[in-house]
Design an enzyme around this catalytic site. Sequence first.
Site, PDB file in Angstrom:
ATOM      1  N   ASN A 152       0.806  -1.228   0.000  1.00  6.38           N
ATOM      2  CA  ASN A 152       0.000   0.000   0.000  1.00  6.38           C
ATOM      3  C   ASN A 152       0.841   1.281   0.000  1.00  6.38           C
ATOM      4  O   ASN A 152       0.406   2.292  -0.529  1.00  6.38           O
ATOM      5  CB  ASN A 152      -1.006  -0.014   1.151  1.00  6.38           C
ATOM      6  CG  ASN A 152      -0.339  -0.080   2.499  1.00  6.38           C
ATOM      7  OD1 ASN A 152       0.803  -0.527   2.615  1.00  6.38           O
ATOM      8  ND2 ASN A 152      -1.028   0.375   3.520  1.00  6.38           N
ATOM      9  N   LYS A 175      12.643  -6.762   0.464  1.00  5.66           N
ATOM     10  CA  LYS A 175      11.727  -7.453  -0.447  1.00  5.66           C
ATOM     11  C   LYS A 175      10.422  -6.668  -0.532  1.00  5.66           C
ATOM     12  O   LYS A 175       9.636  -6.640   0.413  1.00  5.66           O
ATOM     13  CB  LYS A 175      11.410  -8.881   0.026  1.00  5.66           C
ATOM     14  CG  LYS A 175      10.635  -9.649  -1.057  1.00  5.66           C
ATOM     15  CD  LYS A 175       9.875 -10.841  -0.557  1.00  5.66           C
ATOM     16  CE  LYS A 175       8.447 -10.549  -0.216  1.00  5.66           C
ATOM     17  NZ  LYS A 175       7.572 -10.142  -1.311  1.00  5.66           N
ATOM     18  N   GLU A 249       4.762  -4.550  11.737  1.00  5.23           N
ATOM     19  CA  GLU A 249       3.754  -3.501  11.535  1.00  5.23           C
ATOM     20  C   GLU A 249       2.594  -4.170  10.825  1.00  5.23           C
ATOM     21  O   GLU A 249       2.667  -4.444   9.624  1.00  5.23           O
ATOM     22  CB  GLU A 249       4.328  -2.364  10.675  1.00  5.23           C
ATOM     23  CG  GLU A 249       5.456  -1.588  11.330  1.00  5.23           C
ATOM     24  CD  GLU A 249       4.994  -0.750  12.509  1.00  5.23           C
ATOM     25  OE1 GLU A 249       3.788  -0.694  12.784  1.00  5.23           O
ATOM     26  OE2 GLU A 249       5.867  -0.171  13.178  1.00  5.23           O
ATOM     27  N   GLU A 461       8.401   2.076  14.445  1.00  2.00           N
ATOM     28  CA  GLU A 461       9.154   2.664  13.340  1.00  2.00           C
ATOM     29  C   GLU A 461       9.150   4.180  13.537  1.00  2.00           C
ATOM     30  O   GLU A 461       8.373   4.717  14.343  1.00  2.00           O
ATOM     31  CB  GLU A 461       8.513   2.297  11.998  1.00  2.00           C
ATOM     32  CG  GLU A 461       8.598   0.793  11.733  1.00  2.00           C
ATOM     33  CD  GLU A 461       8.375   0.403  10.285  1.00  2.00           C
ATOM     34  OE1 GLU A 461       7.318   0.750   9.737  1.00  2.00           O
ATOM     35  OE2 GLU A 461       9.255  -0.265   9.710  1.00  2.00           O
TER      36      GLU A 461
HETATM   37  P1  NDP Z   1       0.854  -9.492   3.373  1.00  2.00           P
HETATM   38  O1  NDP Z   1       0.954  -9.904   4.783  1.00  2.00           O
HETATM   39  O2  NDP Z   1       0.085 -10.349   2.436  1.00  2.00           O
HETATM   40  O3  NDP Z   1       2.287  -9.326   2.726  1.00  2.00           O
HETATM   41  C1  NDP Z   1       3.286  -8.489   3.293  1.00  2.00           C
HETATM   42  C2  NDP Z   1       4.637  -8.905   2.757  1.00  2.00           C
HETATM   43  O4  NDP Z   1       5.021 -10.162   3.332  1.00  2.00           O
HETATM   44  C3  NDP Z   1       4.667  -9.101   1.244  1.00  2.00           C
HETATM   45  O5  NDP Z   1       5.917  -8.665   0.762  1.00  2.00           O
HETATM   46  C4  NDP Z   1       4.518 -10.602   1.128  1.00  2.00           C
HETATM   47  O6  NDP Z   1       4.977 -11.123  -0.089  1.00  2.00           O
HETATM   48  C5  NDP Z   1       5.351 -11.082   2.306  1.00  2.00           C
HETATM   49  N1  NDP Z   1       5.037 -12.404   2.817  1.00  2.00           N
HETATM   50  C6  NDP Z   1       3.869 -13.089   2.725  1.00  2.00           C
HETATM   51  N2  NDP Z   1       3.956 -14.255   3.399  1.00  2.00           N
HETATM   52  C7  NDP Z   1       5.209 -14.313   3.935  1.00  2.00           C
HETATM   53  C8  NDP Z   1       5.913 -15.265   4.741  1.00  2.00           C
HETATM   54  N3  NDP Z   1       5.334 -16.395   5.148  1.00  2.00           N
HETATM   55  N4  NDP Z   1       7.175 -14.997   5.116  1.00  2.00           N
HETATM   56  C9  NDP Z   1       7.770 -13.825   4.752  1.00  2.00           C
HETATM   57  N5  NDP Z   1       7.164 -12.898   3.968  1.00  2.00           N
HETATM   58  C10 NDP Z   1       5.897 -13.128   3.573  1.00  2.00           C
HETATM   59  O7  NDP Z   1       0.270  -8.012   3.410  1.00  2.00           O
HETATM   60  P2  NDP Z   1      -0.218  -7.121   2.189  1.00  2.00           P
HETATM   61  O8  NDP Z   1       0.931  -6.873   1.272  1.00  2.00           O
HETATM   62  O9  NDP Z   1      -1.466  -7.711   1.647  1.00  2.00           O
HETATM   63  O10 NDP Z   1      -0.544  -5.728   2.909  1.00  2.00           O
HETATM   64  C11 NDP Z   1      -1.739  -5.460   3.553  1.00  2.00           C
HETATM   65  C12 NDP Z   1      -1.609  -5.659   5.046  1.00  2.00           C
HETATM   66  O11 NDP Z   1      -0.526  -4.918   5.555  1.00  2.00           O
HETATM   67  C13 NDP Z   1      -2.830  -5.195   5.812  1.00  2.00           C
HETATM   68  O12 NDP Z   1      -3.159  -6.103   6.827  1.00  2.00           O
HETATM   69  C14 NDP Z   1      -2.359  -3.907   6.434  1.00  2.00           C
HETATM   70  O13 NDP Z   1      -3.067  -3.545   7.583  1.00  2.00           O
HETATM   71  C15 NDP Z   1      -0.934  -4.194   6.711  1.00  2.00           C
HETATM   72  N6  NDP Z   1      -0.184  -2.954   6.819  1.00  2.00           N
HETATM   73  C16 NDP Z   1       0.290  -2.570   8.046  1.00  2.00           C
HETATM   74  C17 NDP Z   1       0.941  -1.360   8.204  1.00  2.00           C
HETATM   75  C18 NDP Z   1       1.497  -0.947   9.532  1.00  2.00           C
HETATM   76  O14 NDP Z   1       2.419  -0.134   9.534  1.00  2.00           O
HETATM   77  N7  NDP Z   1       1.009  -1.427  10.654  1.00  2.00           N
HETATM   78  C19 NDP Z   1       1.113  -0.435   7.077  1.00  2.00           C
HETATM   79  C20 NDP Z   1       0.626  -0.965   5.837  1.00  2.00           C
HETATM   80  C21 NDP Z   1      -0.026  -2.171   5.721  1.00  2.00           C
HETATM   81  P3  NDP Z   1       4.069 -11.043  -1.429  1.00  2.00           P
HETATM   82  O15 NDP Z   1       2.958 -10.120  -1.183  1.00  2.00           O
HETATM   83  O16 NDP Z   1       4.985 -10.530  -2.426  1.00  2.00           O
HETATM   84  O17 NDP Z   1       3.629 -12.428  -1.688  1.00  2.00           O
END
Ligand code: NDP
Length: 487
Positions: A152, A175, A249, A461
């Site tokens: 996002n 990544k 986060e 952060e």
């Molecule tokens: P995901 O949890 O699906 O993915 C986050 C990242 O983790 C991606 O790069 C993903 O890879 C990677 N990933 C997925 N599974 C694993 C694993 N088992 N081990 C290591 N890495 C992994 O989140 P989204 O990208 O869908 O983002 C949305 C979410 O993020 C929402 O829940 C939102 O609330 C949260 N968020 C939190 C923030 C905060 O600061 N608290 C700020 C912004 C968002 P890939 O997607 O490439 O497969």
Amino acid sequence: MPDSNDRLLWIHGEYVTPADGKYFDTHNPATGEVICRVAQAGKADVERAVESSREGQAQWAAMSGAERGRVLVKAANLLREHCDELARLESLDGGKPIAETPEADVGSAADCLEFFGGQAASLHGEYQAVPGGFFYTRPEPLGICAGIGAWNYPLQIAAWKSAPALAAGNAMIFKPAELTPLSALRLAELFRDAGLPDGVFNVVQGFAETGQALTAHPDIAKISLTGEVGTGKAVMRAAADTLKAVTLELGGKSPLIIFEDADLDNAVGAAMLGNFYTQGQICTNSTRVFVHESIKESFVEKLLARTRKLKVGDPLDPDTDVGPMISADHMQGVLAYMEKGKEEGGKLLIGGGRARVEGLENGNFVEPTIFDGLTDDMTIVKEEIFGPVLSLLGFSTEDEVLERANKTHFGLAGGLFTRDIQRAHRVADGLDSGIVWINHYNLTPIEMPFGGFKQSGIGKENSRRAFEHYTRLKTVYVAEGDVDAPY
Ligand code: NDP
């Protein structure tokens, strides 16, 4: 074979092809069209990145804080010089309105690099006299850190993780989310142009498997993840095998409480910012808007009048307020939540379905949506939707609303509107959330610690607090007298 449009991996200051020749497509969410192919990092590439980082980190950590800071500040300036280009890239790959990206994405990333650039020379330990001598402490870099980003705020997340890590003398392997891999690569190029030594910032694009390879790697000291709660738990479990430090986060379902004495226009503006900015795809969003029963009718009237004016459309059009959802899959998920809201008896006030944008029929657009007539146990009130769906809830007393606001396993953020200064601080105290905004919502100045409570995350952060998560503290005792041994 790679072609000239492919975006490769960034390792040791240059683009390299992935060892096993795998690529994936990144799409424009407004059109559904492929922007380009992107290299997918496998285990061998992660290994290569770790080797590069080992070399880069040793050189980087040997430089003074002031020298490291100069590089980061230069990178911040380069980001600002390339603001238009980066903002466009972020809007193209992530569907974010171009009215947002120059400031919220590029500007905030630049602020972050500048802030930590300025702080890099100020990392210091402490001294204390103790019986028989004294001790001092040394904040040391952890070594190689990995950053794993959500889709996002791709550039902002890459900056929020890399700037404090690098300022403290670490190397970072980043990544990006597979849905938005492009801007982190541009950041890597600008870091190089700013004079960052090779290997200090590497970028390995890919899916969950790439993230898992980073989490499992024994030579990586720390993982900082932005993502869903489920991913956070998986990362923490995996990190336990090598006892890595983690910063998480994660998601939220944050409350915004509007008391009867609130400035209504400001409160409506904040509720809209907290639900419709970046099409509602923000972790801290105030997706549960509690409004005091005595003002609810006028609040809703103002909210609807302003929501009707929102323009859903092409993210590259400067007049667009609301762009597309990041992917077709994610759009289907958001639409399913809207249906669930209707099925469970919610009263739809506006929106509630897919939005059609002329000329962009294949885009992932949904309507800004507001539900009323909800109860706290309904699915859309409990679960994170990550789309432009605002849930309205009424309340009568402060104690009641605090109890309901806190009744969730999330604890990322919260907000309140009141003119009563004592109530403002009392409610801020009572909210079980890592961040609270009084009379505003979703502002994240770089000086301010950012991070959630409960299942919304671990660690902070931004601000100088971030250094605590990218350093280890060594204690050195110095004897001033003889050793008094009883043997
Ligand atoms: P995901 O949890 O699906 O993915 C986050 C990242 O983790 C991606 O790069 C993903 O890879 C990677 N990933 C997925 N599974 C694993 C694993 N088992 N081990 C290591 N890495 C992994 O989140 P989204 O990208 O869908 O983002 C949305 C979410 O993020 C929402 O829940 C939102 O609330 C949260 N968020 C939190 C923030 C905060 O600061 N608290 C700020 C912004 C968002 P890939 O997607 O490439 O497969």
